[in-house]
Design an enzyme around this catalytic site. Sequence first.
Site, PDB file in Angstrom:
ATOM      1  N   ASP A 212     -10.778 -60.396  50.631  1.00  9.82           N
ATOM      2  CA  ASP A 212     -11.594 -59.184  50.504  1.00  9.82           C
ATOM      3  C   ASP A 212     -11.445 -58.539  49.132  1.00  9.82           C
ATOM      4  O   ASP A 212     -11.979 -57.458  48.893  1.00  9.82           O
ATOM      5  CB  ASP A 212     -11.290 -58.180  51.622  1.00  9.82           C
ATOM      6  CG  ASP A 212      -9.923 -57.507  51.500  1.00  9.82           C
ATOM      7  OD1 ASP A 212      -9.166 -57.816  50.554  1.00  9.82           O
ATOM      8  OD2 ASP A 212      -9.603 -56.663  52.361  1.00  9.82           O
ATOM      9  N   ASP A 213     -10.754 -59.210  48.205  1.00  7.12           N
ATOM     10  CA  ASP A 213     -10.510 -58.649  46.877  1.00  7.12           C
ATOM     11  C   ASP A 213     -11.369 -59.274  45.785  1.00  7.12           C
ATOM     12  O   ASP A 213     -11.377 -58.794  44.653  1.00  7.12           O
ATOM     13  CB  ASP A 213      -9.032 -58.838  46.490  1.00  7.12           C
ATOM     14  CG  ASP A 213      -8.092 -57.997  47.327  1.00  7.12           C
ATOM     15  OD1 ASP A 213      -8.454 -56.848  47.633  1.00  7.12           O
ATOM     16  OD2 ASP A 213      -7.003 -58.485  47.683  1.00  7.12           O
TER      17      ASP A 213
ATOM     18  N   SER B  79     -12.033 -54.075  50.024  1.00  7.04           N
ATOM     19  CA  SER B  79     -10.950 -53.614  50.896  1.00  7.04           C
ATOM     20  C   SER B  79     -11.458 -52.543  51.852  1.00  7.04           C
ATOM     21  O   SER B  79     -12.235 -51.657  51.468  1.00  7.04           O
ATOM     22  CB  SER B  79      -9.798 -53.051  50.057  1.00  7.04           C
ATOM     23  OG  SER B  79      -9.182 -54.072  49.315  1.00  7.04           O
TER      24      SER B  79
ATOM     25  N   ASN C  24      -3.938 -61.194  50.128  1.00  6.23           N
ATOM     26  CA  ASN C  24      -4.382 -59.856  49.773  1.00  6.23           C
ATOM     27  C   ASN C  24      -3.424 -59.197  48.791  1.00  6.23           C
ATOM     28  O   ASN C  24      -2.227 -59.487  48.789  1.00  6.23           O
ATOM     29  CB  ASN C  24      -4.497 -58.996  51.029  1.00  6.23           C
ATOM     30  CG  ASN C  24      -5.234 -57.701  50.777  1.00  6.23           C
ATOM     31  OD1 ASN C  24      -6.407 -57.722  50.426  1.00  6.23           O
ATOM     32  ND2 ASN C  24      -4.571 -56.575  50.961  1.00  6.23           N
TER      33      ASN C  24
ATOM     34  N   SER D 141      -1.128 -61.820  53.247  1.00 10.46           N
ATOM     35  CA  SER D 141      -1.101 -60.588  52.453  1.00 10.46           C
ATOM     36  C   SER D 141       0.239 -60.464  51.741  1.00 10.46           C
ATOM     37  O   SER D 141       1.283 -60.777  52.309  1.00 10.46           O
ATOM     38  CB  SER D 141      -1.323 -59.362  53.344  1.00 10.46           C
ATOM     39  OG  SER D 141      -2.581 -59.424  53.990  1.00 10.46           O
TER      40      SER D 141
END
Length: 323
Positions: free
Chosen positions: A28-29, A59, A138, A170
């Site tokens: 999501d980055d 994010s 993440n 993450s």
Amino acid sequence: MLTRLLLATALVAAPALAEARNIVVSNDDGLTSNVVALYKALKAEGHDVIVSIPCTGQSGMGGAVKFMRPLGPLSQDCHNGAAKKGAPGVGPIDREGIPAQDFNYVDGTPVMAVLYGIDVLAQKRWAKAPDLVLSGPNEGQNVGQIIVSSGTVNVVQYASARGIPAVALSAGVGTTDNTGLANPQSATVAALSAELVDALDAGAAGRSLLPAGISLNVNFPDDLAKDSWKLTRVGTYNAYDVHFTEDMSQSPVARAMGAGGQSLPGVVIDLNKAAPTPAQARDESIVVRDAITVSVMQPGYGAQDKHTTGIARKLINRLSGKK
């Protein structure tokens, strides 16, 4: 089930090189040091890897999807030079040193990016779904109930609901490098993630890498020297305090990020200073301080255990007038 998962994850050492797998990596980055390092580590192990990531940082977008909206030319440059304004809504990443044949961007949410990887790119390359979806790593841990809004975790939820083994990864915010995309910590996280894939393969014995309906949420501590693996649960202790405030200027984190300069309302994330209870000692938000955490998830929101389905059955009987 927990014993089988314990053997099927990196809580045990993988004795040999994993079988080459077809893997889709998303996040999501957008284009980050972490995703570049993960790609390199997986390729070094012999895996065939497709990277499909959002054009810009997404994010907190959770499971959002822009349904029925065609993706036209980019209205702005993608994060870290992945593509330029005016480029198509999806396509190969256009940054020097990044292999365009494997790296792709989507002008959309994290879930849209992984679906592009699964439904389009994987079909073109393998004519089937990938063996594994990895989301991340993440830039920041996804622990506790904040995972409901995490794009990293919801990528995994969508893949798992499709029947594809999936793992959310993450790490700490210290893995960021928006200049050279070569943070040394990213390489360490990537090597550990590749070790995880090896261990999943060792436990699979030629079968699916994870049981149907099971996915994993894996978090790496800030101090990567603390590299022991611990089986945890998402739990109820939250490292982050997410709440709506009428005055964002009162939030230390919002001020540090430049979002709290005015007395305006909004949702903020602050650190939770409350001590955990003894019952929360195995929650990932606590264990991640000193170890790599592996928590088991199920796709979507359906509860399958006998206790919860029994409660629902009694409710239906009452609604139906039965005793």
